[in-house]
Design a protein around this motif. Structure first.
Motif, short mmCIF file in Angstrom:
data_model
loop_
_atom_site.label_atom_id
_atom_site.label_comp_id
_atom_site.label_asym_id
_atom_site.label_seq_id
_atom_site.Cartn_x
_atom_site.Cartn_y
_atom_site.Cartn_z
N CYS A 395 -46.86 -1.16 -65.51
CA CYS A 395 -47.87 -1.35 -66.56
C CYS A 395 -47.86 -0.17 -67.53
O CYS A 395 -48.01 -0.36 -68.75
N GLY A 396 -47.66 1.03 -67.00
CA GLY A 396 -47.58 2.20 -67.86
C GLY A 396 -46.36 2.16 -68.76
O GLY A 396 -46.43 2.48 -69.94
N ASN A 397 -45.22 1.74 -68.21
CA ASN A 397 -43.99 1.63 -69.01
C ASN A 397 -44.16 0.64 -70.16
O ASN A 397 -43.54 0.80 -71.22
N LEU A 398 -44.96 -0.40 -69.92
CA LEU A 398 -45.20 -1.42 -70.95
C LEU A 398 -46.38 -1.07 -71.85
O LEU A 398 -46.71 -1.84 -72.76
N ILE A 427 -53.43 7.45 -63.30
CA ILE A 427 -53.45 8.52 -64.32
C ILE A 427 -52.23 8.37 -65.24
O ILE A 427 -52.36 8.37 -66.47
N SER A 428 -51.06 8.20 -64.64
CA SER A 428 -49.82 8.06 -65.42
C SER A 428 -49.85 6.81 -66.29
O SER A 428 -49.37 6.82 -67.43
N MET A 429 -50.40 5.72 -65.74
CA MET A 429 -50.46 4.46 -66.49
C MET A 429 -51.29 4.64 -67.77
O MET A 429 -50.88 4.25 -68.86
N TYR A 430 -52.47 5.24 -67.62
CA TYR A 430 -53.32 5.47 -68.80
C TYR A 430 -52.63 6.43 -69.78
O TYR A 430 -52.68 6.23 -70.99
N ALA A 456 -49.30 14.81 -63.08
CA ALA A 456 -49.45 13.56 -63.83
C ALA A 456 -50.31 13.77 -65.08
O ALA A 456 -49.96 13.31 -66.17
N ILE A 457 -51.44 14.47 -64.92
CA ILE A 457 -52.34 14.65 -66.06
C ILE A 457 -51.76 15.67 -67.04
O ILE A 457 -51.87 15.51 -68.27
N VAL A 458 -51.12 16.73 -66.54
CA VAL A 458 -50.48 17.72 -67.42
C VAL A 458 -49.37 17.05 -68.23
O VAL A 458 -49.26 17.25 -69.45
#
Length: 858
Positions: A395-398, A427-430, A456-458
């Motif tokens: 989902c994040g990639n898209l 986190i990564s997806m958002y 992930a957040i950094v």
């Protein structure tokens, strides 16, 4: 300090006879009324037969029947039934048997009590197990102590297990192999590995290392899990005189898991030469090792063998094959992985997760991965945390947060949302979807943050051009004591590179040198990219030259850097050197090489390299490579040839290819072909604002204002917003951003005063404002004023008043630099004697003494 002082005979020590009495071998005298009741033996035998075939509930009914027929069960019967409940993991029934036993009034012996400890240990009820153990008093024997040590060790109560082991020694009990195995298991972690090493010496003294395979296996795991010490683990393995299949497989697996894939394969071959026949677990591990090394040919040989042995249908082997074909496919295809998956007779959550992950990792099949996830749950397979982690990544990639939120809601429903890898993937997806506020909320609500969470957040902040937030979090990580990984530094360097904050990047470089990361390959690659993207290509080259170990990423990063800076000759020389070292180029390497040719118009060289991709290296051209070739031809003005090339492509040209052609049509003023390219883009991506803007600019350049109005009206109806042009410069570790006509900056008055002076100077030198780059239907005088409010000119003026004469001025822009600004900056470099480096969305321009490195070919 723990010390264990016991004699060390050649054979394993046996406890004194008073401690070795095994109650299970003592004759248990049944109740006199049981002997007199003729139904007792037949009922007991019936119960045993029922247990032999796994009919626990029938056996429990027989237990009730014995009481009803005045033939109450004896301790042996209860013991057999309890052990069967443990064997078949029916702990609830085992607890009911315990209740019946307590109601029977029988005096419990150590055999039954030890079995009860084992029952409650297996079901995780350590408190009840402990109460039974403590209530045994003098009935406690070696089996009791071993069961209790094992209970604590298996239920993540490692310290209690170690203390129980020590208490046992103080009371004079001598450990057996089961007790040693349990306490070593408790030491198989970073906290207590040092205790495990002391116990290892104890084991060697008592001779159990040579006598028992299980103890040896636990020691191997203790060294690996406790301290990552594969050397000591292998020494234990090497000292074991009797190895079985489990021992060999364990050592192979640990080699594969700790990045020693070559050693895993070598050990596998030694195992076969020693006459052992690998099982499904062995093959699964050695296939993983093949995957790690990219040994597809060997993997295929092993695949053939597992088919012959009938192991191909096994889930563990199948998952390893799916992963191998996905990661080792030369063209990134998942076809072979899918074939393996489809041929598996049965699927569980492991196999579904393996194929979903394969599709996500391929980089181009994220929609298919989500479809597979939906198919899995429709087949009533319950996803695990790894399943959710992979599909959230898709989902994040898209950049599809809507679907991602639905997936996450399902994870909440199943109680898996609190698992770290799911929260980290959210986190990564958002972050990948550009929703950093949501990403930060997901980070803040994580119950237990680990280094992956912070990374992930950094990384999200860095990739979304929010480097200040990334650096603040970096300081927070240091305060938590979690530790900083190479990935953290790489993300921060990426963040510095994305906004051109070389000062920040240099600070991180200093931290890296202090932290001992100088030789880390991943970090060095990130440094090359950072210096290159910040405009200091020579610093990037210095890092590259100092690297002891280079991989394809190192070479590709340097080639990309030279290409972006317009040094095509150096980029191609670097490519030749790479080939001479035996490093095989990948798809991204060829994108860099073709881009280098495109930036300087080396058409024949570019065509030669494109044709050699598959012939010499087996790399099938992807859409990015076709887009580079279209750019190479179209940028040179060969628009018809570019169109012919598009029509000859084996793939249907995507929006990237057409966008490349449209940009060239804008430069060369081909309105007709540009309109066709825009139509093709909008057919595939109807809401792409860039296509509308490029087409609008094309019509504006030709003075076709009615068409411009139509396009802008269409954009307004679709709620499409043009990306605002923005330029920025880093001064004293602070990034200053400027938009067109910027007036909010604290030094705005000084900036515009400098601009006015510059305008007068460069006009005297021969600069003539090119009002064709003002794409608005306004008066010429207004157009000239508008030109001097462009963000890149404002940033240059600020750089001139804020930096020392000796330093280059480095300007960054999110869009393509304006043609008039490019000309004006060349004149400014002559008027001020300053070197000015401009990075736009396409490339670098090194401007010095009125000359640009692009030679006006851009």
């Amino acid at each position: 300090m723990i010390t264990l002082s016991l004699p060390s005979p050649a054979q394993p020590l046996l406890p004194p006879s008073s401690k070795t009495l095994n109650p299970s071998r003592q004759n248990i005298i049944p109740c006199s009324h049981s002997l007199k009741n003729p139904n007792f033996e037949p009922l007991k035998n019936r119960l045993i037969r029922q247990l032999d075939v796994g009919h626990l509930h029938h056996a429990f009914s027989t237990l009730d029947l014995m009481t009803q027929q005045n033939a109450p069960p004896d301790l042996t019967t209860y013991s057999i039934l309890l052990k069967s409940c443990i064997r078949f993991r029916n702990f609830q029934l085992g607890k009911l048997v315990h209740r019946k036993l307590m109601q029977s009034g029988l005096e419990l012996d150590s055999v039954v009590l030890n079995t009860l400890i084992s029952l409650y240990s297996k079901c995780g009820d350590t408190e009840t197990a402990r109460l039974i153990f403590e209530g045994m008093g003098n009935k406690r024997d070696l089996v009791s102590w071993s069961a209790m040590v094992s209970c604590f060790a298996n239920n993540s109560m490692e310290l209690q297990a170690i203390w129980t082991f020590l208490d046992m020694l103080e009371l004079g009990f001598y450990p057996n192999e089961y007790c040693f195995a349990a306490v070593i298991r408790a030491c198989s972690n970073a906290n207590y590995a040092w205790v495990g090493e002391i116990i290892y010496g104890f084991v060697v003294k008592t001779g159990y290392l040579e006598a028992d395979v299980c103890v040896g296996c636990e020691l191997i795991d203790m060294f690996v899990k406790g301290s990552g010490d594969l050397g000591s683990a292998y020494k234990v393995f090497d000292k074991m005189p009797d190895r079985n299949l489990v021992t060999w497989t364990l050592m192979i697996t640990r080699f594969a898991q700790l990045d020693c894939a070559r050693d895993a394969i070598d050990l596998f071959l030694d195992m076969e030469l020693s006459g052992y026949v690998p099982d499904r677990f062995t093959y699964s591990s050695v296939l993983s090792a093949c995957t790690e090394l990219g040994l597809l040919a060997l993997g295929k040989q092993l695949h053939s063998r597992v088919i012959r042995l009938g192991l191909a249908s096994d889930v563990c082997v199948g998952c390893s094959l799916v992963d191998m074909y996905a990661k080792c496919a030369a063209d990134g295809s998942v076809d072979d992985s899918r074939k393996v998956f489809d041929r598996m007779p049965e699927h569980n959550v492991m196999s579904w997760t393996a194929i979903i992950t394969a599709y996500v990792q391929s980089g181009e099949c994220d929609k298919e991965a989500i479809e597979l996830f939906c198919k899995m749950i429709s087949g009533h397979i319950r996803p695990n945390h790894f399943s959710f982690s992979s599909v959230l990544k898709a989902c994040g990639n898209l950049s599809d947060p809507y679907t991602g939120e639905q997936v996450y809601s399902y994870a909440v429903k199943l109680g898996l949302a609190s698992v770290n890898c799911v929260g980290n993937s959210l986190i990564s997806m958002y972050a990948r979807s550009g929703r950093m506020e949501h990403a930060r909320n997901a980070f803040d609500i994580l119950f237990e943050k680990n280094l992956v969470s912070y990374n992930a957040i950094v990384d999200g902040y860095a990739k979304n051009l929010k480097s200040e937030e990334a650096f603040l979090l970096f300081n927070e990580i240091a305060d938590t004591g979690i530790g900083i990984s190479a990935f953290t530094f790489a993300s921060l360097l990426s963040g510095a590179a994305s906004i051109g904050a070389m000062g920040k990047g240099e600070q991180i470089h200093g931290r890296l040198l202090k932290g001992g990361y100088k030789s880390n390959q991943c970090i060095c690659n990130a440094l090359i990219s950072m210096y290159s993207r910040c405009g200091n290509i020579e610093a990037a080259f210095l890092v590259f030259n100092e690297m002891e170990d280079r991989n394809v990423i190192s070479w590709t990063s340097m080639i990309t850097g030279f290409a972006k800076h317009g040094f095509a000759t150096r980029a191609l020389e670097m490519f030749h050197q790479m080939l001479e070292t035996g490093t095989k180029p990948n798809e991204i390497t060829y994108v860099a090489v073709l881009s280098a040719c495109s930036h300087v118009g080396m058409i024949s060289e570019g065509q030669k390299r494109f044709n050699s991709m598959y012939k010499e290296h087996g790399i099938v051209p992807r859409m990015e490579h076709y887009a580079c070739m279209v750019d190479l031809l179209a940028r040179s003005g060969l628009l018809v040839e570019a169109m012919e090339f598009i029509n000859s492509m084996p793939l249907m040209a995507d929006a990237l290819v057409w966008r490349t052609l449209l940009g060239a049509c804008r430069v060369h003023g081909n309105t007709e072909l540009g309109r066709h390219a825009a139509e093709m883009i909008l057919e595939q991506e109807p809401d792409d604002p860039a296509a509308y803007i490029l087409l609008s600019n094309l019509h504006a350049s030709a003075g076709q204002w009615k068409d411009v109005v139509k396009i802008r009206k269409s954009m307004k109806e679709r709620n499409l917003i043009k990306e605002a042009g923005c330029s920025w410069i880093e001064v004293e570790n602070r990034v200053h951003r400027f938009h067109v006509g910027e007036t909010s900056h604290p030094q705005a008055w000084q900036i515009y005063q400098e601009l006015d002076q510059l305008a007068s100077k460069i006009k005297e030198m021969g600069y003539i404002p090119d009002t064709d780059f003002v794409l608005h239907d306004i008066e010429e005088e207004q157009k000239e004023q508008f030109l001097f409010q462009h963000s890149e000119k404002i940033a240059v003026a600020f750089g001139l008043i804020s930096t020392s004469q000796s330093k280059p001025i480095r300007i960054f822009k999110n869009l393509r630099v304006c043609g008039d600004c490019h000309t004006a900056i060349k004149y400014i470099s002559m008027a001020t004697g300053r070197e000015i480096v401009v990075r736009d969305s396409n490339r670098f321009h090194h401007i010095k003494n009125g000359v640009c490195s692009c030679n006006d070919y851009w």
